[in-house]
Write a protein that holds these residues in place. Structure first.
Motif, PDB file in Angstrom:
ATOM      1  N   THR A  19       0.824  -1.217   0.000  1.00  0.00           N
ATOM      2  CA  THR A  19       0.000   0.000   0.000  1.00  0.00           C
ATOM      3  C   THR A  19       0.853   1.260   0.000  1.00  0.00           C
ATOM      4  OG1 THR A  19      -0.246  -0.128   2.402  1.00  0.00           O
ATOM      5  CG2 THR A  19      -2.012  -1.074   1.075  1.00  0.00           C
ATOM      6  N   SER A  20       1.964   1.237   0.719  1.00  0.00           N
ATOM      7  CA  SER A  20       2.855   2.397   0.746  1.00  0.00           C
ATOM      8  C   SER A  20       3.437   2.665  -0.640  1.00  0.00           C
ATOM      9  CB  SER A  20       3.968   2.171   1.763  1.00  0.00           C
ATOM     10  OG  SER A  20       4.870   3.241   1.762  1.00  0.00           O
ATOM     11  N   GLY A  21       3.868   1.612  -1.313  1.00  0.00           N
ATOM     12  CA  GLY A  21       4.428   1.772  -2.652  1.00  0.00           C
ATOM     13  C   GLY A  21       3.406   2.266  -3.655  1.00  0.00           C
ATOM     14  N   ILE A  22       2.187   1.726  -3.588  1.00  0.00           N
ATOM     15  CA  ILE A  22       1.129   2.172  -4.500  1.00  0.00           C
ATOM     16  C   ILE A  22       0.807   3.644  -4.253  1.00  0.00           C
ATOM     17  CG2 ILE A  22      -1.320   1.908  -5.058  1.00  0.00           C
ATOM     18  CD1 ILE A  22      -0.916  -1.135  -4.646  1.00  0.00           C
ATOM     19  N   MET A  23       0.736   4.037  -2.990  1.00  0.00           N
ATOM     20  CA  MET A  23       0.460   5.441  -2.677  1.00  0.00           C
ATOM     21  C   MET A  23       1.541   6.357  -3.249  1.00  0.00           C
ATOM     22  SD  MET A  23      -2.444   5.705  -1.245  1.00  0.00           S
ATOM     23  CE  MET A  23      -2.411   7.338  -0.530  1.00  0.00           C
ATOM     24  N   LYS A  24       2.785   5.921  -3.178  1.00  0.00           N
ATOM     25  CA  LYS A  24       3.871   6.739  -3.730  1.00  0.00           C
ATOM     26  C   LYS A  24       3.732   6.893  -5.244  1.00  0.00           C
ATOM     27  CE  LYS A  24       7.417   5.933  -0.237  1.00  0.00           C
ATOM     28  NZ  LYS A  24       6.681   5.163   0.769  1.00  0.00           N
ATOM     29  N   LEU A  25       3.136   5.905  -5.893  1.00  0.00           N
ATOM     30  CA  LEU A  25       2.963   5.967  -7.344  1.00  0.00           C
ATOM     31  C   LEU A  25       1.768   6.818  -7.768  1.00  0.00           C
ATOM     32  CD1 LEU A  25       3.705   2.234  -8.249  1.00  0.00           C
ATOM     33  CD2 LEU A  25       5.171   4.215  -8.705  1.00  0.00           C
ATOM     34  N   VAL A  26       0.729   6.883  -6.950  1.00  0.00           N
ATOM     35  CA  VAL A  26      -0.495   7.557  -7.393  1.00  0.00           C
ATOM     36  C   VAL A  26      -0.749   8.908  -6.737  1.00  0.00           C
ATOM     37  CG1 VAL A  26      -1.608   5.386  -8.042  1.00  0.00           C
ATOM     38  CG2 VAL A  26      -1.997   6.312  -5.770  1.00  0.00           C
ATOM     39  N   VAL A  27      -0.164   9.179  -5.593  1.00  0.00           N
ATOM     40  CA  VAL A  27      -0.386  10.456  -4.908  1.00  0.00           C
ATOM     41  C   VAL A  27       0.759  11.412  -5.267  1.00  0.00           C
ATOM     42  CG1 VAL A  27      -0.621  11.596  -2.676  1.00  0.00           C
ATOM     43  CG2 VAL A  27      -1.651   9.350  -3.032  1.00  0.00           C
ATOM     44  N   HIS A  28       0.410  12.527  -5.882  1.00  0.00           N
ATOM     45  CA  HIS A  28       1.429  13.454  -6.386  1.00  0.00           C
ATOM     46  C   HIS A  28       2.143  14.229  -5.283  1.00  0.00           C
ATOM     47  CE1 HIS A  28       0.544  12.642 -10.550  1.00  0.00           C
ATOM     48  NE2 HIS A  28      -0.742  12.715 -10.268  1.00  0.00           N
ATOM     49  N   ASP A  29       1.591  14.269  -4.084  1.00  0.00           N
ATOM     50  CA  ASP A  29       2.247  14.971  -2.977  1.00  0.00           C
ATOM     51  C   ASP A  29       3.606  14.370  -2.633  1.00  0.00           C
ATOM     52  OD1 ASP A  29       0.019  16.563  -2.846  1.00  0.00           O
ATOM     53  OD2 ASP A  29      -0.846  15.550  -1.108  1.00  0.00           O
ATOM     54  N   PHE A  30       3.785  13.096  -2.915  1.00  0.00           N
ATOM     55  CA  PHE A  30       5.061  12.444  -2.610  1.00  0.00           C
ATOM     56  C   PHE A  30       6.206  13.012  -3.454  1.00  0.00           C
ATOM     57  CE2 PHE A  30       2.341   9.197  -0.706  1.00  0.00           C
ATOM     58  CZ  PHE A  30       3.023   8.975   0.473  1.00  0.00           C
ATOM     59  N   ARG A  31       5.894  13.462  -4.669  1.00  0.00           N
ATOM     60  CA  ARG A  31       6.946  14.058  -5.510  1.00  0.00           C
ATOM     61  C   ARG A  31       7.530  15.295  -4.850  1.00  0.00           C
ATOM     62  NH1 ARG A  31       4.048  13.614 -11.391  1.00  0.00           N
ATOM     63  NH2 ARG A  31       4.294  11.354 -11.597  1.00  0.00           N
ATOM     64  N   ALA A  32       6.662  16.151  -4.362  1.00  0.00           N
ATOM     65  CA  ALA A  32       7.121  17.371  -3.687  1.00  0.00           C
ATOM     66  C   ALA A  32       7.870  17.032  -2.408  1.00  0.00           C
ATOM     67  CB  ALA A  32       5.938  18.276  -3.388  1.00  0.00           C
ATOM     68  N   MET A  33       7.387  16.028  -1.677  1.00  0.00           N
ATOM     69  CA  MET A  33       8.056  15.644  -0.440  1.00  0.00           C
ATOM     70  C   MET A  33       9.470  15.134  -0.727  1.00  0.00           C
ATOM     71  SD  MET A  33       7.130  12.749   2.382  1.00  0.00           S
ATOM     72  CE  MET A  33       7.928  11.479   1.439  1.00  0.00           C
ATOM     73  N   PHE A  34       9.598  14.283  -1.741  1.00  0.00           N
ATOM     74  CA  PHE A  34      10.915  13.750  -2.081  1.00  0.00           C
ATOM     75  C   PHE A  34      11.833  14.858  -2.601  1.00  0.00           C
ATOM     76  CE2 PHE A  34       9.484   9.626  -1.213  1.00  0.00           C
ATOM     77  CZ  PHE A  34      10.532   8.733  -1.333  1.00  0.00           C
ATOM     78  N   ALA A  35      11.293  15.790  -3.358  1.00  0.00           N
ATOM     79  CA  ALA A  35      12.097  16.918  -3.840  1.00  0.00           C
ATOM     80  C   ALA A  35      12.587  17.762  -2.673  1.00  0.00           C
ATOM     81  CB  ALA A  35      11.286  17.762  -4.819  1.00  0.00           C
ATOM     82  N   GLY A  36      11.768  17.900  -1.649  1.00  0.00           N
ATOM     83  CA  GLY A  36      12.136  18.687  -0.480  1.00  0.00           C
ATOM     84  C   GLY A  36      13.164  18.024   0.420  1.00  0.00           C
ATOM     85  N   LEU A  37      13.384  16.729   0.231  1.00  0.00           N
ATOM     86  CA  LEU A  37      14.357  16.023   1.072  1.00  0.00           C
ATOM     87  C   LEU A  37      15.802  16.256   0.636  1.00  0.00           C
ATOM     88  CD1 LEU A  37      12.553  12.581   1.491  1.00  0.00           C
ATOM     89  CD2 LEU A  37      12.762  14.408   3.185  1.00  0.00           C
ATOM     90  N   GLY A  38      15.986  16.811  -0.553  1.00  0.00           N
ATOM     91  CA  GLY A  38      17.333  17.056  -1.040  1.00  0.00           C
ATOM     92  C   GLY A  38      18.001  15.819  -1.626  1.00  0.00           C
ATOM     93  N   LEU A  39      17.201  14.818  -1.961  1.00  0.00           N
ATOM     94  CA  LEU A  39      17.757  13.604  -2.562  1.00  0.00           C
ATOM     95  C   LEU A  39      18.102  13.863  -4.020  1.00  0.00           C
ATOM     96  CD1 LEU A  39      15.186  11.012  -1.180  1.00  0.00           C
ATOM     97  CD2 LEU A  39      17.511  11.366  -0.383  1.00  0.00           C
ATOM     98  N   GLY A  79      17.033   4.268   5.776  1.00  0.00           N
ATOM     99  CA  GLY A  79      17.149   5.563   5.108  1.00  0.00           C
ATOM    100  C   GLY A  79      16.018   6.498   5.478  1.00  0.00           C
ATOM    101  N   ALA A  80      14.795   5.966   5.544  1.00  0.00           N
ATOM    102  CA  ALA A  80      13.646   6.791   5.906  1.00  0.00           C
ATOM    103  C   ALA A  80      13.787   7.342   7.323  1.00  0.00           C
ATOM    104  CB  ALA A  80      12.356   5.980   5.781  1.00  0.00           C
ATOM    105  N   ILE A  81      14.246   6.496   8.223  1.00  0.00           N
ATOM    106  CA  ILE A  81      14.431   6.956   9.606  1.00  0.00           C
ATOM    107  C   ILE A  81      15.522   8.018   9.675  1.00  0.00           C
ATOM    108  CG2 ILE A  81      15.209   6.248  11.909  1.00  0.00           C
ATOM    109  CD1 ILE A  81      13.764   3.530  11.338  1.00  0.00           C
ATOM    110  N   LEU A  82      16.645   7.771   9.015  1.00  0.00           N
ATOM    111  CA  LEU A  82      17.764   8.714   9.078  1.00  0.00           C
ATOM    112  C   LEU A  82      17.447  10.042   8.390  1.00  0.00           C
ATOM    113  CD1 LEU A  82      20.799   6.335   8.452  1.00  0.00           C
ATOM    114  CD2 LEU A  82      20.095   7.390  10.608  1.00  0.00           C
ATOM    115  N   ILE A  83      16.785   9.983   7.236  1.00  0.00           N
ATOM    116  CA  ILE A  83      16.563  11.200   6.452  1.00  0.00           C
ATOM    117  C   ILE A  83      15.360  11.993   6.940  1.00  0.00           C
ATOM    118  CG2 ILE A  83      15.958  12.049   4.148  1.00  0.00           C
ATOM    119  CD1 ILE A  83      17.654   9.706   3.035  1.00  0.00           C
ATOM    120  N   THR A  84      14.278  11.298   7.305  1.00  0.00           N
ATOM    121  CA  THR A  84      13.051  12.035   7.620  1.00  0.00           C
ATOM    122  C   THR A  84      12.714  12.103   9.104  1.00  0.00           C
ATOM    123  OG1 THR A  84      11.606  10.098   7.363  1.00  0.00           O
ATOM    124  CG2 THR A  84      12.061  11.405   5.385  1.00  0.00           C
ATOM    125  N   LYS A  85      13.228  11.184   9.893  1.00  0.00           N
ATOM    126  CA  LYS A  85      12.816  11.140  11.303  1.00  0.00           C
ATOM    127  C   LYS A  85      13.873  11.653  12.278  1.00  0.00           C
ATOM    128  CE  LYS A  85       8.869   9.276  10.211  1.00  0.00           C
ATOM    129  NZ  LYS A  85       8.793   9.221   8.789  1.00  0.00           N
TER     130      LYS A  85
END
Length: 123
Positions: A19-39, A79-85
């Motif tokens: 479900t997490s992976g599908i949400m990343k594919l269909v919800v456009h908010d994740f693009r902005a979030m990933f762009a904001g992480l500096g990756l 990576g998620a814990i280190l980068i976002t948490k």
């Protein structure tokens, strides 16, 4: 661990990652979030993580190639814990970090249990 309990652990972990992976594919908010992480290459990184989560989640839910499927997901969770948490500790304190990271930490523990205790069905 008992077989039936670990089967349900695989179903639960697989469900969360699918479900997490599908949400990343269909919800456009994740693009902005990933762009904001500096990756680097945030859209490609997002796509890679989403595809890995869905495909590895399906393998874990099916109890196939569990060690191979758990390995990239373990790295994703670390990576998620280190980068976002972890940055939450310095900005909002330890209690906020513990609250925000609770699912990530539980999923990491489940993945480590799956890696260690679930025999792979290598078809």
């Amino acid at each position: 661990m008992q077989g039936r309990m670990m089967t349900w652990v695989c179903y639960a972990a697989g469900y969360v990652f699918i479900t997490s992976g599908i949400m990343k594919l269909v919800v456009h908010d994740f693009r902005a979030m990933f762009a904001g992480l500096g990756l680097p290459f945030p859209e490609v990184t997002l796509l890679l993580i989403a595809v890995l989560e869905v495909s590895c989640g399906m393998l874990i839910a099916g109890r196939m190639y569990t060690k191979q499927a758990a390995t990239p997901l373990i790295f994703i969770m670390i990576g998620a814990i280190l980068i976002t948490k972890v940055p939450i500790i310095s900005s909002n304190g330890l209690l906020s970090f513990a609250f925000e990271a609770r699912l990530d930490i539980i999923m990491l523990i489940l993945l480590l249990l799956i890696y260690k205790y679930i025999p792979s069905k290598n078809h």
